[in-house]
Write a protein that holds these residues in place. Structure first.
Motif, PDB file in Angstrom:
ATOM      1  N   SER A  62     -69.452   7.732  31.589  1.00  0.00           N
ATOM      2  CA  SER A  62     -68.647   6.063  32.930  1.00  0.00           C
ATOM      3  C   SER A  62     -67.955   6.732  32.952  1.00  0.00           C
ATOM      4  O   SER A  62     -67.982   6.286  34.332  1.00  0.00           O
ATOM      5  CB  SER A  62     -68.595   5.026  32.211  1.00  0.00           C
ATOM      6  N   VAL A  63     -66.667   7.817  32.812  1.00  0.00           N
ATOM      7  CA  VAL A  63     -65.827   8.073  33.267  1.00  0.00           C
ATOM      8  C   VAL A  63     -65.823   9.544  32.957  1.00  0.00           C
ATOM      9  O   VAL A  63     -66.479   9.834  31.485  1.00  0.00           O
ATOM     10  CB  VAL A  63     -64.337   7.210  32.225  1.00  0.00           C
ATOM     11  N   HIS A  64     -64.945  10.126  33.336  1.00  0.00           N
ATOM     12  CA  HIS A  64     -64.006  11.425  33.044  1.00  0.00           C
ATOM     13  C   HIS A  64     -63.029  11.770  32.647  1.00  0.00           C
ATOM     14  O   HIS A  64     -62.191  11.931  33.143  1.00  0.00           O
ATOM     15  CB  HIS A  64     -64.405  12.163  34.228  1.00  0.00           C
ATOM     16  N   SER A  65     -62.922  12.337  31.698  1.00  0.00           N
ATOM     17  CA  SER A  65     -61.099  12.755  30.801  1.00  0.00           C
ATOM     18  C   SER A  65     -60.389  13.885  31.771  1.00  0.00           C
ATOM     19  O   SER A  65     -61.421  14.317  31.467  1.00  0.00           O
ATOM     20  CB  SER A  65     -61.621  11.934  29.312  1.00  0.00           C
ATOM     21  N   LEU A  66     -59.631  14.254  31.807  1.00  0.00           N
ATOM     22  CA  LEU A  66     -58.603  15.103  31.794  1.00  0.00           C
ATOM     23  C   LEU A  66     -57.773  15.756  31.366  1.00  0.00           C
ATOM     24  O   LEU A  66     -57.682  15.140  29.873  1.00  0.00           O
ATOM     25  CB  LEU A  66     -57.765  14.380  33.265  1.00  0.00           C
ATOM     26  N   LEU A  67     -57.818  17.028  31.415  1.00  0.00           N
ATOM     27  CA  LEU A  67     -57.348  17.333  30.518  1.00  0.00           C
ATOM     28  C   LEU A  67     -55.809  17.656  30.889  1.00  0.00           C
ATOM     29  O   LEU A  67     -55.525  16.678  31.975  1.00  0.00           O
ATOM     30  CB  LEU A  67     -57.383  18.985  30.711  1.00  0.00           C
ATOM     31  N   ILE A  68     -55.067  17.293  30.204  1.00  0.00           N
ATOM     32  CA  ILE A  68     -53.588  16.976  29.820  1.00  0.00           C
ATOM     33  C   ILE A  68     -52.565  18.390  29.814  1.00  0.00           C
ATOM     34  O   ILE A  68     -52.656  18.647  28.675  1.00  0.00           O
ATOM     35  CB  ILE A  68     -53.346  15.633  29.280  1.00  0.00           C
ATOM     36  N   ASP A  69     -51.784  18.698  30.254  1.00  0.00           N
ATOM     37  CA  ASP A  69     -50.607  20.371  30.099  1.00  0.00           C
ATOM     38  C   ASP A  69     -51.965  20.660  29.889  1.00  0.00           C
ATOM     39  O   ASP A  69     -51.376  21.990  29.651  1.00  0.00           O
ATOM     40  CB  ASP A  69     -49.822  20.326  29.448  1.00  0.00           C
ATOM     41  N   ASP A  70     -53.044  21.022  30.700  1.00  0.00           N
ATOM     42  CA  ASP A  70     -54.014  22.074  29.966  1.00  0.00           C
ATOM     43  C   ASP A  70     -54.739  22.266  28.913  1.00  0.00           C
ATOM     44  O   ASP A  70     -55.622  22.850  28.031  1.00  0.00           O
ATOM     45  CB  ASP A  70     -53.509  23.288  30.423  1.00  0.00           C
ATOM     46  N   VAL A  71     -54.229  20.852  28.364  1.00  0.00           N
ATOM     47  CA  VAL A  71     -54.891  20.080  26.803  1.00  0.00           C
ATOM     48  C   VAL A  71     -56.314  20.096  26.570  1.00  0.00           C
ATOM     49  O   VAL A  71     -55.824  18.923  27.664  1.00  0.00           O
ATOM     50  CB  VAL A  71     -54.036  20.245  25.453  1.00  0.00           C
ATOM     51  N   ASP A  72     -57.655  20.091  26.070  1.00  0.00           N
ATOM     52  CA  ASP A  72     -58.769  18.940  26.806  1.00  0.00           C
ATOM     53  C   ASP A  72     -57.825  18.541  24.826  1.00  0.00           C
ATOM     54  O   ASP A  72     -58.211  18.576  23.932  1.00  0.00           O
ATOM     55  CB  ASP A  72     -59.672  19.832  26.386  1.00  0.00           C
ATOM     56  N   GLY A  73     -58.543  16.677  24.966  1.00  0.00           N
ATOM     57  CA  GLY A  73     -58.217  16.343  23.676  1.00  0.00           C
ATOM     58  C   GLY A  73     -60.280  16.511  23.249  1.00  0.00           C
ATOM     59  O   GLY A  73     -60.656  15.635  23.770  1.00  0.00           O
ATOM     60  N   ASN A  74     -59.861  16.824  22.241  1.00  0.00           N
ATOM     61  CA  ASN A  74     -60.435  16.474  20.931  1.00  0.00           C
ATOM     62  C   ASN A  74     -60.304  16.864  19.149  1.00  0.00           C
ATOM     63  O   ASN A  74     -59.033  16.720  19.435  1.00  0.00           O
ATOM     64  CB  ASN A  74     -62.026  17.703  20.630  1.00  0.00           C
ATOM     65  N   ALA A  75     -61.196  16.873  18.662  1.00  0.00           N
ATOM     66  CA  ALA A  75     -60.519  16.602  17.121  1.00  0.00           C
ATOM     67  C   ALA A  75     -59.791  17.977  16.279  1.00  0.00           C
ATOM     68  O   ALA A  75     -58.566  17.465  15.595  1.00  0.00           O
ATOM     69  CB  ALA A  75     -62.088  16.639  15.692  1.00  0.00           C
ATOM     70  N   GLU A  76     -59.560  18.747  16.596  1.00  0.00           N
ATOM     71  CA  GLU A  76     -59.209  20.110  16.898  1.00  0.00           C
ATOM     72  C   GLU A  76     -57.512  19.323  17.051  1.00  0.00           C
ATOM     73  O   GLU A  76     -56.388  20.157  16.633  1.00  0.00           O
ATOM     74  CB  GLU A  76     -59.339  21.361  17.224  1.00  0.00           C
ATOM     75  N   THR A  77     -57.728  19.764  18.876  1.00  0.00           N
ATOM     76  CA  THR A  77     -56.337  19.225  19.033  1.00  0.00           C
ATOM     77  C   THR A  77     -55.419  18.363  19.067  1.00  0.00           C
ATOM     78  O   THR A  77     -54.388  17.788  19.110  1.00  0.00           O
ATOM     79  CB  THR A  77     -56.594  19.171  20.612  1.00  0.00           C
ATOM     80  N   ILE A  78     -56.259  17.205  18.123  1.00  0.00           N
ATOM     81  CA  ILE A  78     -55.702  15.373  17.892  1.00  0.00           C
ATOM     82  C   ILE A  78     -54.765  15.580  16.196  1.00  0.00           C
ATOM     83  O   ILE A  78     -53.980  15.753  16.188  1.00  0.00           O
ATOM     84  CB  ILE A  78     -56.599  14.346  18.093  1.00  0.00           C
ATOM     85  N   ALA A  79     -55.971  16.758  15.702  1.00  0.00           N
ATOM     86  CA  ALA A  79     -55.421  17.099  14.251  1.00  0.00           C
ATOM     87  C   ALA A  79     -54.330  17.065  13.631  1.00  0.00           C
ATOM     88  O   ALA A  79     -53.223  17.290  13.557  1.00  0.00           O
ATOM     89  CB  ALA A  79     -56.569  17.300  13.620  1.00  0.00           C
ATOM     90  N   ASP A  80     -54.124  18.987  15.428  1.00  0.00           N
ATOM     91  CA  ASP A  80     -52.777  19.406  14.797  1.00  0.00           C
ATOM     92  C   ASP A  80     -51.800  19.319  16.030  1.00  0.00           C
ATOM     93  O   ASP A  80     -50.640  19.601  16.070  1.00  0.00           O
ATOM     94  CB  ASP A  80     -53.014  20.793  15.569  1.00  0.00           C
ATOM     95  N   ARG A  81     -52.130  18.000  16.312  1.00  0.00           N
ATOM     96  CA  ARG A  81     -51.219  17.100  17.412  1.00  0.00           C
ATOM     97  C   ARG A  81     -50.827  18.064  18.926  1.00  0.00           C
ATOM     98  O   ARG A  81     -49.419  17.462  19.259  1.00  0.00           O
ATOM     99  CB  ARG A  81     -50.141  16.911  16.777  1.00  0.00           C
ATOM    100  N   GLN A  82     -51.522  18.851  19.281  1.00  0.00           N
ATOM    101  CA  GLN A  82     -51.254  19.142  20.221  1.00  0.00           C
ATOM    102  C   GLN A  82     -51.711  19.181  21.427  1.00  0.00           C
ATOM    103  O   GLN A  82     -51.322  19.470  22.081  1.00  0.00           O
ATOM    104  CB  GLN A  82     -52.548  20.561  20.469  1.00  0.00           C
ATOM    105  N   TYR A  83     -52.662  18.043  21.571  1.00  0.00           N
ATOM    106  CA  TYR A  83     -52.677  17.193  22.619  1.00  0.00           C
ATOM    107  C   TYR A  83     -51.611  15.981  22.748  1.00  0.00           C
ATOM    108  O   TYR A  83     -51.218  15.570  21.624  1.00  0.00           O
ATOM    109  CB  TYR A  83     -53.679  17.083  22.724  1.00  0.00           C
ATOM    110  N   PRO A  84     -50.625  16.448  23.654  1.00  0.00           N
ATOM    111  CA  PRO A  84     -49.542  15.779  23.753  1.00  0.00           C
ATOM    112  C   PRO A  84     -49.887  14.178  23.962  1.00  0.00           C
ATOM    113  O   PRO A  84     -48.694  13.513  23.451  1.00  0.00           O
ATOM    114  CB  PRO A  84     -49.555  15.684  25.578  1.00  0.00           C
TER     115      PRO A  84
END
Length: 273
Positions: free
Chosen positions: A206-228
């Motif tokens: 129903s919505v579109h999620s944006l990249l933040i600082d060119d980083v997509d939020g997913n299990a990998e980027t959240i687990a290593d806290r790369q997602y801002p």
């Protein structure tokens, strides 16, 4: 508002106690409640000694209900404030979540920087044209003041300031206020110019999620806290007050089945045996 919550929980507990030998009340963050409801359902289906009742309110009231002895376990989607900390309180990170910044599916904007997001929510950036979108005013959607999701969002972006020793939000007073992830999605879905933030596990078509600082939020980027915009899902309890049934459910949260459920719902499980 809090008195109403207290009364509702006490009423629910009294009603259900006649049916169940031991009702365990879990209250707090609606973001955490999304997956806790499922965990509780699986646990309740496996045993009859107790019944897990999950009450999605908000992080602040969940912590308060625990401290007042009305709830057995609290859920929080933010770290505790100094005033909420208690040396007798046990805090576990149930999972990591990302705060997804969401826009209408017809919005051409695909990415924002932290600085742009800060400017949008502080009210200094007001038109999508400045971000490569249409020449339309941005409709800013936020959460209620007691929301753990909002607190995490403000903290991660620096959208606060101290006035007379009090931490105050600097989110624009013109922002629309929604009281749940679902309501944020509804507002964004129905308004082509809207932007909001929700739990990553709540993102759907129903919505579109944006990249933040060119980083997509997913299990990998959240687990290593790369997602801002990574934040914790916490569970809180008082070990000295835990009954055998409360301890049993807390042990279940560390099981392979529970960890798999958390992962399947889009979060990064963190509790280890």
């Amino acid at each position: 508002m809090l008195r109403v919550i207290f009364a509702a929980l006490i009423s629910c507990s009294t009603l259900a106690f006649s049916v169940h030998a031991d009702e365990i009340n879990i209250s707090g963050s609606t973001s955490v409640a999304r997956v806790m409801d499922v965990l509780a359902e699986h646990y309740n289906n496996q045993q009859k000694q107790s019944f897990i009742a999950v009450h999605g309110t908000d992080s602040t009231s969940g912590i308060m209900l625990l401290k007042k002895g009305i709830s057995n376990i609290a859920m929080s989607s933010r770290y505790l404030t100094e005033g909420e900390k208690d040396e007798d309180l046990k805090i576990d990170v149930l999972a990591l979540d990302g705060l997804a910044v969401v826009v209408n599916i017809n919005n051409p904007v695909k990415s924002l920087t932290r600085k742009q997001l800060f400017d949008i929510y502080s009210g200094t950036l007001t038109n999508w044209k400045e971000l490569g979108g249409q020449d339309k005013r941005i409709a800013v959607v936020t959460r209620e003041a007691s929301s753990g999701t909002r607190y995490s969002f403000e903290t991660l972006l620096g959208l606060t300031k101290v006035i007379k020793d009090q931490l105050v939000s600097t989110i624009s007073p013109n922002a629309l206020v929604a009281n749940s992830n679902g309501m944020v999605k509804t507002l964004v879905n129905h308004n082509p110019q809207a932007v909001g933030f929700i739990s990553y596990g709540s993102v759907d078509m129903s919505v579109h999620s944006l990249l933040i600082d060119d980083v997509d939020g997913n299990a990998e980027t959240i687990a290593d806290r790369q997602y801002p915009l990574t934040r914790p899902f916490l569970i809180l309890h008082y070990p000295e007050k835990d009954t055998a049934n409360v301890k049993s459910f807390l042990t279940y949260l560390k099981s392979y089945e529970a960890q798999k459920i958390i992962q399947d719902y889009g979060y990064v499980p963190m509790i280890q045996k």
